[in-house]
Design a protein around this motif. Structure first.
Motif, PDB file in Angstrom:
ATOM      1  N   GLY A 115       5.740  -0.448   8.986  1.00  0.00           N
ATOM      2  CA  GLY A 115       4.368  -0.096   8.627  1.00  0.00           C
ATOM      3  C   GLY A 115       3.360  -0.799   9.501  1.00  0.00           C
ATOM      4  N   THR A 116       3.843  -1.475  10.518  1.00  0.00           N
ATOM      5  CA  THR A 116       2.932  -2.262  11.346  1.00  0.00           C
ATOM      6  C   THR A 116       3.023  -1.944  12.837  1.00  0.00           C
ATOM      7  N   ASP A 168      -9.758   5.310  13.077  1.00  0.00           N
ATOM      8  CA  ASP A 168     -10.033   4.388  11.968  1.00  0.00           C
ATOM      9  C   ASP A 168     -10.963   4.995  10.926  1.00  0.00           C
ATOM     10  N   VAL A 169     -11.826   5.899  11.414  1.00  0.00           N
ATOM     11  CA  VAL A 169     -12.840   6.461  10.511  1.00  0.00           C
ATOM     12  C   VAL A 169     -12.704   7.981  10.484  1.00  0.00           C
ATOM     13  N   LEU A 170     -12.752   8.553   9.291  1.00  0.00           N
ATOM     14  CA  LEU A 170     -12.659  10.005   9.140  1.00  0.00           C
ATOM     15  C   LEU A 170     -13.822  10.498   8.293  1.00  0.00           C
ATOM     16  N   ASN A 185      -2.433   0.992   5.460  1.00  0.00           N
ATOM     17  CA  ASN A 185      -1.457   1.074   6.549  1.00  0.00           C
ATOM     18  C   ASN A 185      -1.082   2.487   6.953  1.00  0.00           C
ATOM     19  N   ASP A 186      -1.782   3.474   6.427  1.00  0.00           N
ATOM     20  CA  ASP A 186      -1.412   4.850   6.757  1.00  0.00           C
ATOM     21  C   ASP A 186      -2.688   5.664   6.909  1.00  0.00           C
ATOM     22  N   GLY A 187      -3.074   5.895   8.157  1.00  0.00           N
ATOM     23  CA  GLY A 187      -4.253   6.714   8.397  1.00  0.00           C
ATOM     24  C   GLY A 187      -5.536   5.905   8.421  1.00  0.00           C
TER      25      GLY A 187
END
Lengths: 203, 471, 247
Positions: A94-95, B236-238, B283-285
């Motif tokens: 996850g990193t 990082d931004v949506l 940690n995802d998207g």
């Protein structure tokens, strides 16, 4: 401006008279037929499907799907015994950075379920799937699915996915490799997502 | 920068005049619409309860329109709970400002975009450019349209008016590609190379939304190329901008739409990728997610019981592909990012029936009804077209046409007047006819004779024959 | 059955021969045909062009003219579609509940000619004779609003001597669309040119349909092009019998 929009909606005075409908029930097919149609529909998207009897055959099937490719990324919880030996393998806890993932040629994941009517694989970041980004960046995706994970229709899938969504997990529905038909409506397989999709069906 | 917006620069008649003589576009349109039409018929026939699904989809959308306040508030709460931020925009200007503010806050010089008609509707790209932010379209067709400073001409395949050689030349000139072949696969490859670098470096993405679930706060985007997944996962931004009518009540309600949308639009069982996300996932998207709820005339449309069914639209483009008028006149003739039959009822209403050029759109139809049959959410487009024509004539007041129809009404109110008019017509037609037909007519009827003959009135009308028979 | 004929204003004025054929055909099939001479126009042109309050005057007149009818038959798909589909809508939009009720009743007893013969009278062979090569254009309102389906084809297939030629792209609109043909003349013509080319591909002598408004447009184009193909309403084909073939 929230208040203004709500005021306008109220001013529209739409009478609430249409109830939410219920999804029309459809007769269910025998599991064997559901599985066969799933395979047929996945292949229609020009994805490759291998059918194997049990997990013991997974390393061989994956090896076949990999061809000459060695550089593989898998989610952290992906079972080692499913994988062939001698891979240039990294696991994503996850990193991993986008750049690290970009260096790998192939990603291997499991999935949450498959949909027979449409030939779709659904990933929900659950077991053996990892984050969305790992199944996106490498150019080749090998996806493992078990026959008992295949549901008949889109509605069946949506019902099963409810708990994943409630838990805040992001979903990716995959139906064949990436494609575009933007130029003269000629279908081109492979643009930004993985250009090759391999499915290994177990059971 | 591609021109967007919903304000037609010309009347439909004038704009269609330009495109009807564009033989390249005519050929492409004929090819594309007939190919998708046939494919769609097959995709739909696979689903044995298609008509039941249409009914469910239609009622679900109707229910949403009737309870819009409830579901928007619920959606706001769910998205916020999941770590997203919700913004409300009454018009295009407010929506653009919201996006620009987020971009500037993060110091973004570039944003990557997923194809979104809603952002075209609010003319976002040009506005961001003015604020020093370059918006990069990542959908192949949108990229083509953007690089050629053109307008989209189709909801699903926006660059369908261009052929492969034009696209190759465009990419060679603008992307520094060195394509010799005009094979679509090669062209797509050039776009991949150009955009891949952007996907990994640009920190902010802007998208539309196909559906948003009030109950869970989940937003759904369907796409084909994977550029959507890239934009939704890597930056990082949506920021996602959605028309307020796109909200659905429950997670389960998504099923019927995911079943119908691909078959109605690309005529596939399912499009390659559907992405669904709920707020922000660790940690995802993206680390930051903004949802902009856009009004921009929609609440005005909502006021009208008949016209508001246009808000049920899920932007599948099935109505475009079956429309004989769209097939000939092309998307540009509609002067708006919403072309075709749905555009003909949506654009003038979004402009509150106040735009004289947009008000010519309800007449851009022969009322053949093919759009209604194809619509997965059962928008009765012919009915709304007729209804809106009523609003247009009322607004225009007395015209040559209204006077002509008034006198015709006077004639038709009494059978003896009708009979008299026929007799008068027979006497008067002499100088205008040749060999039993009219070939040139004056005034309002000249449109008829510019391509068609008209038979002269026969010696005896039916009612005269009936009377003569003594029946 | 006592059949009240709604001839439609267009047929009355321009296509009396279609009206005469309809009368002869229905009589041959044993029906008592009546013609209420106070009828004029269904109001479709006013309604569809956006003059809905004008149309309401004609709608009310129609409802009054035909209130005692047992069954109403018209040789026109679009006029019947106006009555069955749009009359109730017009009444609804006008907020006239009594009229709405009346239009719903009217809708139940109003039929397009071919659906009346096939679905109500249950006759598929009307004993006609017509030794020509014919192609059939299904008109939009008959197909998509009235859903007449195969009814006209069933009747045409049983006509002696007639060779029925399949029309390519038959479900495509011809481009008439009432005032659309005048207001958007160029687009209408573009649609017409494709329809004409489909018709010419069949090499038929005659293109037939159940609506003289569409045929006026198609025939007007074919005539202007000197195509050698003409248009004939199917009532005229079905009314033709041996020894008395219509030209």
């Amino acid at each position: 401006m929230k208040e203004e929009m709500l005021r306008r909606i109220r001013a529209a005075k739409h009478p609430a008279r249409t109830p939410l409908p219920t999804y029309p029930a459809r007769p269910s097919r025998p599991q064997q037929e559901t599985t066969e149609r799933f395979v047929e529909h996945v292949e229609d998207y020009k994805a490759r499907v291998q059918r194997i009897a049990g997990v013991s055959q997974l390393p061989m099937a994956i090896r076949r799907a990999l061809g000459q490719k060695q550089k593989v990324v898998v989610p952290e919880d992906f079972p080692q015994e499913w994988l062939p030996e001698n891979l240039d393998l990294i696991r994503d806890p996850g990193t991993l950075s986008h750049h690290q993932i970009k260096l790998q040629e192939v990603v291997i994941t499991g999935c949450k379920l498959g949909i027979s009517d449409t030939g779709t694989l659904v990933l929900d970041s659950g077991a053996h799937q990892g984050r969305r980004v790992i199944s996106l960046i490498p150019d080749h995706h090998i996806c493992i699915i078990f026959t008992d994970q295949i549901v008949q229709g889109v509605h069946d899938a949506v019902l099963q996915l409810e708990s994943s969504v409630q838990a805040g997990q992001a979903l990716t529905w995959i139906s064949g490799p990436s494609a575009t038909s933007d130029i003269e409506l000629v279908r081109v397989e492979g643009v930004h997502g993985p250009r090759t999709l391999d499915v290994v069906l177990v059971g | 920068m591609s021109d967007g917006g919903i304000h037609p620069a010309k009347t439909f008649v004038d704009a269609a005049h330009d495109t009807l003589s564009n033989t390249q576009m005519r050929r492409n349109l004929r090819h594309v619409t007939s190919a998708i039409r046939d494919k769609r018929t097959r995709a739909v026939s696979e689903v044995d309860n298609w008509e039941d699904l249409r009914e469910v989809a239609s009622q679900t959308k109707q229910h949403v329109l009737e309870n819009l306040e409830t579901y928007l508030l619920q959606l706001e709460e769910s998205v916020t709970r999941a770590g997203g931020q919700v913004h409300w925009a009454t018009d295009a200007r407010e929506a653009r400002e919201i996006v620009a503010k987020i971009a500037l806050k993060h110091g973004a010089k570039e944003v990557i975009k997923i194809k979104s008609i809603t952002t075209d509707e609010i003319e976002l790209n040009g506005f961001l450019q003015g604020r020093g932010v370059a918006a990069i379209e990542t959908d192949l067709a949108e990229l083509i349209v953007q690089l050629s400073h053109d307008r989209p001409s189709h909801i699903l395949v926006p660059a369908i008016h261009k052929n492969r050689s034009e696209v190759r030349d465009l990419f060679n000139a603008t992307l520094g590609a060195k394509l010799e072949s005009d094979e679509p696969a090669q062209i797509a490859g050039a776009a991949r190379t150009y955009l891949r670098e952007k996907f990994f470096s640009v920190k902010m993405a802007v998208s539309g939304a196909n559906f948003a679930i009030a109950e869970t706060g989940t937003v759904c985007i369907v796409e084909s190329e994977g550029n959507g997944r890239m934009c939704l996962t890597l930056p990082d931004v949506l920021v996602s901008i959605m028309g307020i009518e796109k909200v659905l009540p429950r997670w389960e309600d998504l099923a019927v739409f995911l079943e119908m949308l691909p078959r109605s639009s690309t005529a596939e069982r399912m499009n390659p990728y559907n992405s669904m996300w709920t707020g922000v996932t660790e940690n995802d998207g993206p680390k930051e997610f903004h949802l902009v709820l856009l009004d921009n005339g929609r609440t005005q449309v909502l006021r009208d019981e008949v016209g508001s069914q246009a808000l049920k639209c899920i932007r599948c483009s099935a109505c475009l592909n079956v429309c004989p008028v769209y097939e000939r006149a092309g998307g540009h003739a509609y002067g708006s990012v919403y072309p075709g039959p749905i555009g003909a009822i949506l654009t003038p209403q979004l402009l509150e029936m106040k735009d004289d050029k947009a008000n010519t759109l309800p007449y851009a139809s022969s009322l053949c009804g093919a759009c209604y049959d194809a619509c997965p959410v059962k928008i009765n487009i012919p009915e709304v077209l007729i209804y809106l024509r009523g609003k247009v004539t009322k607004k225009k007041g007395t015209t040559l046409e209204s006077l002509a129809l008034k006198s015709m009404l006077w004639v038709m109110q009494e059978p003896h007047r009708f009979e008299g008019a026929l007799k008068l017509g027979r006497l008067g037609q002499g100088p205008f006819t040749q060999n039993g037909k009219f070939t040139v007519l004056p005034g309002l009827l000249s449109g008829w004779t510019h391509s068609r003959d008209l038979p002269e009135l026969p010696k005896q009308s039916f009612r005269e024959w009936w009377k003569e028979q003594g029946q | 059955m006592k059949v009240d004929l709604f001839i439609t204003c267009l047929n009355d004025a321009l296509f009396a021969q279609t009206g005469r054929a309809t009368v002869q055909l229905l009589r041959r099939l044993g029906q008592e045909v009546r013609f209420n001479a106070s009828q004029t126009c269904c109001g479709q042109m006013h309604f569809n062009t956006g003059y809905q309050s004008d149309a309401l005057v004609l709608i009310r007149k129609f409802v009054e003219d035909f209130k005692d009818s047992e069954v109403i038959v018209a040789p026109s798909g679009s006029c019947v579609a106006m009555i069955r589909d749009l009359y109730p809508r017009a009444a609804e939009w006008a907020g006239d509940h009594a009229l709405h009720e009346a239009t719903l009743k009217l809708a139940e007893k109003t039929f397009e000619l071919s659906e009346f013969i096939v679905n109500v009278l249950k006759i598929e062979d009307v004993g006609a004779y017509y030794p020509h090569k014919v192609t059939y254009h299904p008109t939009c309102h008959a197909v998509r609003v009235l859903r007449v389906g195969e009814a006209p084809l069933k009747l045409l297939r049983n006509v002696k001597g007639l060779e029925l030629l399949e029309l390519p792209q038959k479900d495509q609109c011809c481009g008439f669309g009432g005032t659309f043909a005048v207001k958007n003349a160029e687009t209408s013509t573009a649609m017409l040119s494709d329809k004409a080319s489909s018709i010419m591909q069949t090499r038929a002598e005659i293109c037939t349909a159940g609506d003289n408004s569409c045929l006026l447009h198609i025939g007007g184009g074919l005539s202007r092009m000197q195509s050698g193909t003409r248009t004939v309403h199917y009532a005229e084909i079905l009314a033709s019998v041996e020894k008395q073939v219509r030209p």
